[in-house]
Motif scaffolding. Structure first.
Motif, PDB file in Angstrom:
ATOM      1  N   ILE A 325       0.819  -1.207   0.000  1.00 59.99           N
ATOM      2  CA  ILE A 325       0.000   0.000   0.000  1.00 59.99           C
ATOM      3  C   ILE A 325       0.862   1.269   0.000  1.00 59.99           C
ATOM      4  N   GLU A 326       1.989   1.241   0.728  1.00 58.52           N
ATOM      5  CA  GLU A 326       2.813   2.433   0.852  1.00 58.52           C
ATOM      6  C   GLU A 326       3.346   2.893  -0.513  1.00 58.52           C
ATOM      7  N   LYS A 327       3.812   1.942  -1.326  1.00 61.59           N
ATOM      8  CA  LYS A 327       4.331   2.321  -2.645  1.00 61.59           C
ATOM      9  C   LYS A 327       3.213   2.845  -3.552  1.00 61.59           C
ATOM     10  N   TRP A 328       2.032   2.252  -3.453  1.00 66.24           N
ATOM     11  CA  TRP A 328       0.918   2.715  -4.283  1.00 66.24           C
ATOM     12  C   TRP A 328       0.469   4.113  -3.849  1.00 66.24           C
ATOM     13  N   LYS A 329       0.509   4.395  -2.548  1.00 64.97           N
ATOM     14  CA  LYS A 329       0.127   5.729  -2.075  1.00 64.97           C
ATOM     15  C   LYS A 329       1.107   6.801  -2.535  1.00 64.97           C
ATOM     16  N   MET A 330       2.384   6.443  -2.656  1.00 64.69           N
ATOM     17  CA  MET A 330       3.406   7.417  -3.079  1.00 64.69           C
ATOM     18  C   MET A 330       3.249   7.825  -4.530  1.00 64.69           C
ATOM     19  N   THR A 331       2.684   6.950  -5.338  1.00 66.24           N
ATOM     20  CA  THR A 331       2.551   7.232  -6.769  1.00 66.24           C
ATOM     21  C   THR A 331       1.579   8.389  -6.974  1.00 66.24           C
ATOM     22  N   GLN A 332       2.040   9.419  -7.691  1.00 68.30           N
ATOM     23  CA  GLN A 332       1.256  10.632  -7.868  1.00 68.30           C
ATOM     24  C   GLN A 332       0.572  10.707  -9.236  1.00 68.30           C
ATOM     25  N   LEU A 333       0.692   9.667 -10.035  1.00 69.96           N
ATOM     26  CA  LEU A 333       0.099   9.669 -11.367  1.00 69.96           C
ATOM     27  C   LEU A 333      -1.336   9.171 -11.317  1.00 69.96           C
ATOM     28  N   SER A 334      -2.119   9.582 -12.313  1.00 68.86           N
ATOM     29  CA  SER A 334      -3.503   9.122 -12.409  1.00 68.86           C
ATOM     30  C   SER A 334      -3.533   7.667 -12.864  1.00 68.86           C
ATOM     31  N   PHE A 335      -4.687   7.036 -12.673  1.00 70.60           N
ATOM     32  CA  PHE A 335      -4.820   5.637 -13.065  1.00 70.60           C
ATOM     33  C   PHE A 335      -4.630   5.467 -14.570  1.00 70.60           C
ATOM     34  N   GLY A 336      -5.118   6.429 -15.348  1.00 72.25           N
ATOM     35  CA  GLY A 336      -4.974   6.349 -16.799  1.00 72.25           C
ATOM     36  C   GLY A 336      -3.523   6.406 -17.235  1.00 72.25           C
ATOM     37  N   ASN A 337      -2.744   7.299 -16.611  1.00 73.50           N
ATOM     38  CA  ASN A 337      -1.317   7.393 -16.950  1.00 73.50           C
ATOM     39  C   ASN A 337      -0.566   6.131 -16.537  1.00 73.50           C
ATOM     40  N   LEU A 338      -0.905   5.598 -15.355  1.00 74.54           N
ATOM     41  CA  LEU A 338      -0.253   4.369 -14.897  1.00 74.54           C
ATOM     42  C   LEU A 338      -0.568   3.212 -15.842  1.00 74.54           C
ATOM     43  N   LEU A 339      -1.830   3.121 -16.264  1.00 76.48           N
ATOM     44  CA  LEU A 339      -2.215   2.065 -17.194  1.00 76.48           C
ATOM     45  C   LEU A 339      -1.478   2.225 -18.534  1.00 76.48           C
ATOM     46  N   GLY A 340      -1.292   3.473 -18.955  1.00 72.57           N
ATOM     47  CA  GLY A 340      -0.541   3.729 -20.181  1.00 72.57           C
ATOM     48  C   GLY A 340       0.908   3.295 -20.065  1.00 72.57           C
ATOM     49  N   ILE A 341       1.515   3.526 -18.892  1.00 74.58           N
ATOM     50  CA  ILE A 341       2.911   3.121 -18.672  1.00 74.58           C
ATOM     51  C   ILE A 341       3.034   1.598 -18.687  1.00 74.58           C
ATOM     52  N   TYR A 342       2.107   0.912 -17.985  1.00 76.06           N
ATOM     53  CA  TYR A 342       2.154  -0.551 -17.982  1.00 76.06           C
ATOM     54  C   TYR A 342       2.014  -1.105 -19.401  1.00 76.06           C
ATOM     55  N   SER A 343       1.035  -0.570 -20.134  1.00 79.10           N
ATOM     56  CA  SER A 343       0.803  -1.050 -21.501  1.00 79.10           C
ATOM     57  C   SER A 343       1.999  -0.769 -22.397  1.00 79.10           C
ATOM     58  N   SER A 344       2.612   0.398 -22.222  1.00 76.74           N
ATOM     59  CA  SER A 344       3.776   0.762 -23.038  1.00 76.74           C
ATOM     60  C   SER A 344       4.945  -0.177 -22.783  1.00 76.74           C
ATOM     61  N   LEU A 345       5.178  -0.513 -21.513  1.00 80.66           N
ATOM     62  CA  LEU A 345       6.281  -1.414 -21.186  1.00 80.66           C
ATOM     63  C   LEU A 345       6.044  -2.806 -21.776  1.00 80.66           C
ATOM     64  N   ILE A 346       4.814  -3.299 -21.674  1.00 80.82           N
ATOM     65  CA  ILE A 346       4.510  -4.611 -22.260  1.00 80.82           C
ATOM     66  C   ILE A 346       4.717  -4.582 -23.767  1.00 80.82           C
ATOM     67  N   LEU A 347       4.254  -3.504 -24.418  1.00 77.90           N
ATOM     68  CA  LEU A 347       4.417  -3.385 -25.869  1.00 77.90           C
ATOM     69  C   LEU A 347       5.888  -3.309 -26.253  1.00 77.90           C
TER      70      LEU A 347
END
Length: 527
Positions: A325-347
Motif C-alpha cells: 500500500i505504501e508504494k501505491w500511495k506514493m505514486t502521484q500519477l492518475s490511473f490512466g497514466n499508470l495504465l498507459g505506462i504498464y501497456s507501453s512497457l509490455i508493448l
C-alpha cells in the motif's frame, strides 16, 4: 476450560518474545503451502510453479492486509542484497551444473547471439521507447542512467515456465536454445546493468562508449574466474580423494567453492552470475566424476532443491509486494497514466523481443545451412515463435535490478522511484500470469507429441570425424603429413566452425584436461 482471552494473551506474548522468528516461520509455512498446491496442480495445462507461488503470495498479502488493517502486506522486507547474495547464487549455479553441455556448446554461437546481442537490441528499444513515452504520460524526473537501467531491467527474461513444458529428449535443439539463452540473458542483463551504473550520461564524450568495453571486460573476467574455480575444485577432489573418508566433505567443498567464486566476483566488482554459472559447468564436467556414486546423486538433488526453493521464495514475495500500500500511495500519477505506462512497457517488451529473435534466427539458420549439408540444426518458424514467447516473461532478476536501482535496502520515499517499483511488479505479474497461463497450450499446439525428435542434432553431421586419439601435430611424422593435416583442419574450420572447434576441444580435453582434472575416462578410481 482455559478462557480464550488467556490463549490469545499467550500467543501475543510468544510473538513478542520471538519477534524475529515469527515472520520467518510464517513465510516458511507459506512456502510449504506453495509446494503442496504446486504438486496438486502438476497436471494442470494452464498453471505452473511460478504462477502458483505468485497467486499464493497475493492471497497471503490480502490476508495480511486484513489482519494488519491495511498497514502491510509483507511477512519479510525484501532487500536486493538478500537476493544477490543468498537467493540468486543457487539458482544460477544449478543452471550451470545441470546444463546439458553437449547441446549447450553445440549451439553456443546461436545462444550467444540471442543472449548477448539480443539483450543489446532489446535494451536499446526499451530505453528509447520509454525515454520517448514516459514524459508524455507525466512520468518525469528520471535521468538518462535511469532509462538505460530500465532497458536492462526489462530485457532480463525468465524462461522457467517454458522449460517446465518443453521436453529435452523430444526437442533437444529448442530446449537447448531456450535454456541457454535464458541463463546467458540473465548474466548479460546484470553485467550490462552494472556497466550502466558506471556510465556518466551527462558527458557525451568518448568515455561514454566505455560501457561496451566495461561489458566485455566484466564478461571475460567473470567467466575466467568461474573456470578457474571449477578447475581448482576438480583438481582438489581428484588429488585428495575426499570420498575415501567422507562423501559429506565432497559435497560441502563443491558448495562452498561455488559460493566462494560468486562472492569473490562480487568483491572484485565482476559478475557473480557468470562466474558461478561457468563454475557449475566446469564442476559438472570434471569434479562430478571425482566424487563417489552417492555424492553424484546427492549433489544433483541438493543443488536442484536449493534452486527450486530460492525461485519459489522470489515469486512468493512478488505476489505479496504487489499489494504494498505504501508504494501505491506514493505514486502521484492518475490511473490512466499508470495504465498507459504498464501497456507501453509490455508493448516495448514484445517489440524488443521480436526485433532480435526473428532476424537472428534467420542469421543462425543461414550460417548453419552453410556449415552443414542437412537441415537438422535449423530453427523453424514454430520454434522461433516459442523462443520469442519464452522470453516475454519477466521474473526474479528484473525485480532485483529494479529494487537495486530505485530503492535503498528495499525502501524508497521518492514518488518516481516508487512508481518504477510498482511498474516492474505489475509487468512481472502480468507477464508471468498472462503469458505463463498460455505457455502450455501454445507449445502443445505448435509442437504436438507426435512430431518428436525431429530436431536432434546428429553428431555425424559435418565433416567426417577423425580418430580422437590422433595427435594434433606429431614430431614422429613427416612435415608433409603435418602440413596436410593442418590444411584439412583449416578447411574443416572454414566449412563448419562450431563442429571443428568442438571436435578439437574433445581431443584436447581427452588428452590433457581429463587426466589432470577428472572425467568419465579418468574418474579417480585409484582413490
Amino acid at each position: 476450560m482455559v478462557p480464550f482471552s488467556l490463549i490469545w494473551e499467550g500467543v501475543k506474548n510468544l510473538a513478542t518474545d520471538h519477534a524475529p522468528v515469527v515472520p520467518i516461520s510464517l513465510f516458511v509455512a507459506v512456502l510449504c503451502l506453495c509446494l503442496v498446491i504446486g504438486h496438486m496442480l502438476e497436471e494442470n495445462r494452464w498453471v505452473n510453479e511460478s504462477i502458483v507461488a505468485i497467486i499464493v503470495g497475493i492471497i497471503a498479502g490480502i490476508i495480511l492486509l486484513l489482519v494488519t488493517k491495511g498497514k502491510s502486506s509483507h511477512i519479510l522486507t525484501f532487500n536486493e542484497e538478500l537476493f544477490f547474495i543468498y537467493l540468486l547464487p543457487p539458482i544460477i549455479f544449478n543452471a550451470g551444473f545441470q546444463v546439458k553441455k553437449k547441446q549447450f556448446f553445440h549451439n553456443f554461437l546461436t545462444i550467444m547471439l540471442f543472449g548477448v546481442i539480443g539483450v543489446f537490441i532489446s535494451t536499446s528499444i526499451i530505453t528509447c521507447g520509454s525515454w520517448w513515452i514516459f514524459p508524455k504520460l507525466k512520468l518525469l524526473g528520471l535521468s538518462g542512467q535511469d532509462y538505460l537501467a530500465i532497458g536492462t531491467i526489462f530485457s532480463s527474461t525468465d524462461t522457467v515456465c517454458t522449460l517446465q513444458v518443453l521436453h529435452q529428449d523430444e526437442t533437444p535443439l529448442l530446449y537447448s536454445l531456450v535454456f541457454g539463452e535464458g541463463v546467458v540473458n540473465d548474466a548479460t542483463s546484470v553485467v550490462l546493468f552494472n556497466a550502466v551504473q558506471k556510465l556518466d550520461v551527462t558527458r557525451f564524450s568518448s568515455k561514454t562508449f566505455q560501457v561496451i568495453g566495461d561489458f566485455f571486460y566484466l564478461f571475460v573476467s567473470s567467466t575466467g574466474l568461474g573456470v578457474l574455480a571449477g578447475l581448482l575444485t576438480s583438481y582438489i577432489l581428484k588429488a585428495l580423494c575426499f570420498g575415501r573418508h567422507s562423501s559429506i566433505r565432497e559435497i560441502a567443498l563443491m558448495l562452498l567453492m561455488a559460493y566462494l567464486s560468486y562472492m569473490l566476483a562480487e568483491l572484485f566488482d565482476l559478475s557473480g552470475i557468470l562466474t558461478v554459472f561457468f563454475s557449475g559447468i566446469l564442476m559438472s564436467h570434471y569434479a562430478w566424476y571425482n566424487v563417489t556414486e552417492t555424492s553424484r546423486i546427492t549433489t544433483r538433488n541438493v543443488f536442484a532443491t536449493m534452486s527450486f526453493i530460492a525461485e519459489t521464495f522470489i515469486f512468493l514475495y512478488v505476489g505479496m509486494d504487489a499489494l504494498d500500500i505504501e508504494k501505491w500511495k506514493m505514486t502521484q500519477l492518475s490511473f490512466g497514466n499508470l495504465l498507459g505506462i504498464y501497456s507501453s512497457l509490455i508493448l516495448l517488451i514484445l517489440l524488443g523481443r521480436a526485433a532480435f529473435v526473428f532476424p537472428l534466427s534467420a542469421l543462425a539458420n543461414y550460417t548453419n545451412t552453410r556449415a552443414a549439408s542437412d537441415q537438422a540444426s535449423s530453427i523453424t518458424f514454430k520454434h522461433q515463435i516459442i523462443i520469442w514467447w519464452a522470453g516475454l516473461i519477466r521474473g526474479a532478476v528484473s525485480i532485483a535490478l529494479a529494487f537495486k536501482q530505485f530503492t535503498y535496502s528495499g525502501v524508497t520515499s521518492d514518488p518516481v522511484n516508487a512508481t518504477m517499483i510498482t511498474n516492474t511488479i505489475i509487468v512481472v505479474l502480468f507477464s508471468t500470469l498472462v503469458f505463463g497461463f498460455f505457455t502450455k497450450p501454445l507449445i502443445r499446439y505448435l509442437l504436438p507429441h507426435t512430431a518428436t525428435r525431429k530436431n536432434i542434432i546428429h553428431e555425424e553431421s559435418g565433416p567426417p570425424v577423425e580418430d580422437l586419439n590422433l595427435p594434433l601435430l606429431s614430431l614422429d611424422e613427416s612435415a608433409a603429413t603435418n602440413i596436410s593435416r593442418a590444411k584439412e583442419s583449416l578447411s574443416m574450420l572454414l566449412e563448419s566452425p562450431v563442429f571443428t572447434i568442438h571436435h578439437y576441444w574433445r581431443r584436447f580435453d581427452d588428452a590433457y584436461m581429463r587426466p589432470f582434472f577428472g572425467g568419465p575416462h579418468h574418474n579417480g578410481s585409484e582413490c
